[in-house]
Design a protein around this motif. Structure first.
Motif, PDB file in Angstrom:
ATOM      1  N   THR A 176       9.504   4.372 -25.853  1.00  0.00           N
ATOM      2  CA  THR A 176       8.113   3.590 -25.498  1.00  0.00           C
ATOM      3  C   THR A 176       7.171   4.448 -25.309  1.00  0.00           C
ATOM      4  OG1 THR A 176       8.678   3.529 -23.098  1.00  0.00           O
ATOM      5  CG2 THR A 176       9.364   1.737 -24.417  1.00  0.00           C
ATOM      6  N   VAL A 177       7.380   5.940 -25.549  1.00  0.00           N
ATOM      7  CA  VAL A 177       6.437   7.104 -25.194  1.00  0.00           C
ATOM      8  C   VAL A 177       6.255   7.935 -26.367  1.00  0.00           C
ATOM      9  CG1 VAL A 177       5.894   9.209 -23.910  1.00  0.00           C
ATOM     10  CG2 VAL A 177       7.137   6.882 -22.800  1.00  0.00           C
ATOM     11  N   ALA A 178       4.991   8.242 -26.611  1.00  0.00           N
ATOM     12  CA  ALA A 178       4.721   9.123 -28.042  1.00  0.00           C
ATOM     13  C   ALA A 178       5.520  10.294 -27.851  1.00  0.00           C
ATOM     14  CB  ALA A 178       3.213   9.361 -27.925  1.00  0.00           C
ATOM     15  N   LEU A 179       6.153  10.848 -29.023  1.00  0.00           N
ATOM     16  CA  LEU A 179       6.736  12.101 -29.027  1.00  0.00           C
ATOM     17  C   LEU A 179       6.031  13.193 -30.075  1.00  0.00           C
ATOM     18  CD1 LEU A 179      10.373  10.849 -29.814  1.00  0.00           C
ATOM     19  CD2 LEU A 179       9.722  11.678 -27.863  1.00  0.00           C
ATOM     20  N   ARG A 180       6.022  14.567 -29.505  1.00  0.00           N
ATOM     21  CA  ARG A 180       5.670  15.252 -30.513  1.00  0.00           C
ATOM     22  C   ARG A 180       6.714  15.575 -31.400  1.00  0.00           C
ATOM     23  NH1 ARG A 180       2.903  17.006 -25.736  1.00  0.00           N
ATOM     24  NH2 ARG A 180       4.545  18.408 -25.161  1.00  0.00           N
ATOM     25  N   PHE A 181       6.472  15.768 -32.730  1.00  0.00           N
ATOM     26  CA  PHE A 181       7.522  15.726 -33.943  1.00  0.00           C
ATOM     27  C   PHE A 181       7.989  16.920 -33.795  1.00  0.00           C
ATOM     28  CE2 PHE A 181       7.933  15.215 -38.595  1.00  0.00           C
ATOM     29  CZ  PHE A 181       9.274  14.908 -38.526  1.00  0.00           C
ATOM     30  N   SER A 182       9.338  17.034 -33.667  1.00  0.00           N
ATOM     31  CA  SER A 182      10.315  18.241 -33.928  1.00  0.00           C
ATOM     32  C   SER A 182      10.930  18.044 -35.131  1.00  0.00           C
ATOM     33  CB  SER A 182      11.053  18.681 -32.698  1.00  0.00           C
ATOM     34  OG  SER A 182      10.100  18.798 -31.760  1.00  0.00           O
ATOM     35  N   TYR A 183      10.896  19.263 -36.182  1.00  0.00           N
ATOM     36  CA  TYR A 183      11.440  18.899 -37.617  1.00  0.00           C
ATOM     37  C   TYR A 183      11.987  20.165 -38.052  1.00  0.00           C
ATOM     38  CZ  TYR A 183       6.931  19.630 -38.824  1.00  0.00           C
ATOM     39  OH  TYR A 183       5.506  20.019 -38.916  1.00  0.00           O
ATOM     40  N   VAL A 184      12.784  20.282 -39.176  1.00  0.00           N
ATOM     41  CA  VAL A 184      13.040  21.649 -39.731  1.00  0.00           C
ATOM     42  C   VAL A 184      12.854  21.241 -41.126  1.00  0.00           C
ATOM     43  CG1 VAL A 184      15.018  23.043 -40.409  1.00  0.00           C
ATOM     44  CG2 VAL A 184      14.993  21.992 -38.195  1.00  0.00           C
ATOM     45  N   PHE A 235       0.031  19.987 -33.999  1.00  0.00           N
ATOM     46  CA  PHE A 235       1.601  19.637 -34.086  1.00  0.00           C
ATOM     47  C   PHE A 235       1.333  17.856 -34.055  1.00  0.00           C
ATOM     48  CE2 PHE A 235       2.033  23.568 -32.194  1.00  0.00           C
ATOM     49  CZ  PHE A 235       3.090  24.120 -32.582  1.00  0.00           C
ATOM     50  N   ILE A 236       2.066  17.297 -34.936  1.00  0.00           N
ATOM     51  CA  ILE A 236       2.146  15.929 -35.041  1.00  0.00           C
ATOM     52  C   ILE A 236       2.948  14.991 -33.976  1.00  0.00           C
ATOM     53  CG2 ILE A 236       3.027  14.049 -36.581  1.00  0.00           C
ATOM     54  CD1 ILE A 236       3.122  16.186 -38.760  1.00  0.00           C
ATOM     55  N   GLU A 237       2.183  14.095 -33.787  1.00  0.00           N
ATOM     56  CA  GLU A 237       2.759  13.106 -32.492  1.00  0.00           C
ATOM     57  C   GLU A 237       3.275  11.777 -33.236  1.00  0.00           C
ATOM     58  OE1 GLU A 237      -0.034  14.348 -28.719  1.00  0.00           O
ATOM     59  OE2 GLU A 237      -0.726  12.557 -30.085  1.00  0.00           O
ATOM     60  N   LEU A 238       4.401  11.479 -32.826  1.00  0.00           N
ATOM     61  CA  LEU A 238       4.994  10.090 -33.369  1.00  0.00           C
ATOM     62  C   LEU A 238       5.039   9.144 -32.327  1.00  0.00           C
ATOM     63  CD1 LEU A 238       8.486  11.380 -34.598  1.00  0.00           C
ATOM     64  CD2 LEU A 238       6.282  11.083 -35.922  1.00  0.00           C
ATOM     65  N   LEU A 239       3.921   8.040 -32.706  1.00  0.00           N
ATOM     66  CA  LEU A 239       3.487   6.910 -31.592  1.00  0.00           C
ATOM     67  C   LEU A 239       4.989   6.011 -31.569  1.00  0.00           C
ATOM     68  CD1 LEU A 239       0.164   6.319 -32.775  1.00  0.00           C
ATOM     69  CD2 LEU A 239       0.874   7.827 -30.920  1.00  0.00           C
ATOM     70  N   PRO A 240       5.083   5.224 -30.614  1.00  0.00           N
ATOM     71  CA  PRO A 240       6.185   4.231 -30.587  1.00  0.00           C
ATOM     72  C   PRO A 240       6.167   3.401 -31.670  1.00  0.00           C
ATOM     73  CG  PRO A 240       5.169   4.283 -28.277  1.00  0.00           C
ATOM     74  CD  PRO A 240       4.358   5.190 -29.436  1.00  0.00           C
TER      75      PRO A 240
END
Length: 265
Positions: A176-184, A235-240
């Motif tokens: 329910t909270v936006a995340l800063r996208f972590s990826y490889v 840095f990209i954010e992922l919304l709910p």
């Protein structure tokens, strides 16, 4: 009704968790305002979530006073690190079993001691106020053995994608909270960019390299070494909910993967 600390039931220490306890639905709120002389009220700069506190009531029944003291001391030691300082442990409630809070002992443990029993409240604080999913996104599939109680979209675990031409794909943020996208990102490409929700992160041109982008920590590792000089952008954010990720560039031969930990109010 019960709790677990780092996956351990307090009954292992001889403790009884009492049902009536303090578990706030939200953390405290930190308002950011400025009072301007001559202006009624205050200038509102918004608000942020502050720390979240818990007070968990426990009791112990033990007729042997020495054994009672031993059990309590063992429980307190469990909450401390090797140097006797409060350490972070995962707090889970049985009515919300797929989420946890990272908490520490917040204050002195006060108690009431009777002839063969003791009752006390355990004060805990979560400096990160959000609840987090116990299971990462790449483990949530229809075929997995994961027990999930939250309302989620399944098959979010398809997190390893081969990219050989510019394309888009969808990532679901079940929290329910936006995340800063972590990826490889592994492989090769020319002028490689990832975009979502109005933000673009540029990896540039590279060959046979591995980029580990940690959105939470605002860091990038290139072949295992921290390096922010070869990348640029936001840095990209992922919304709910569903998020569309666009990968652009040329000569693409990439594998992109992620392992998300969802956050909840």
């Amino acid at each position: 009704m019960g709790v677990k600390l780092d996956g351990r039931d307090p009954r292992e220490f001889g403790l009884i968790f009492l049902k009536d306890h303090y578990h706030p639905h939200t953390s405290e709120i930190r308002s950011k305002t400025l009072i301007i002389p001559g202006r009624p009220g205050a200038w509102d700069f918004g608000a942020e979530w502050d720390i979240r506190t818990f007070n968990l009531p426990f009791a112990i029944i033990e007729y042997n006073k020495l054994e009672m003291q031993r059990k309590i001391r063992a429980f307190v030691a469990f909450l401390l690190d090797s140097y006797g300082r409060p350490r972070e442990v995962k707090l889970t409630f049985d009515y919300d079993p797929d989420k946890y809070y990272s908490v520490k002992l917040a204050a002195q443990i006060s108690h009431e001691r009777f002839f063969f029993a003791e009752q006390f409240e355990l004060p805990l604080v979560a400096h990160d106020p959000y609840a987090k999913s116990l299971v990462s996104s790449d483990a949530i599939t229809m075929d997995s053995d994961v027990s999930i109680q939250a309302d989620i979209m399944w098959d979010t675990g398809i997190s390893e994608r081969t990219i050989t031409s510019p394309e888009t794909f969808t990532i679901v943020n079940n929290g329910t909270v936006a995340l800063r996208f972590s990826y490889v990102v592994e492989g090769s490409g020319t002028n490689v960019k990832l975009s979502a929700n109005g933000k673009t992160f540029t990896l540039g041109t590279f060959s046979n390299k591995t980029y580990e982008v940690d959105g939470d920590m605002f860091t990038v590792k290139v072949n295992g070494v921290t390096d922010l000089t070869t990348t640029s952008g936001d840095f990209i954010e992922l919304l709910p909910g569903s998020n569309t990720i666009t990968v652009s560039g040329s000569n693409l031969n990439l594998i992109i993967s992620e392992s998300l930990t969802y956050k909840y109010i």
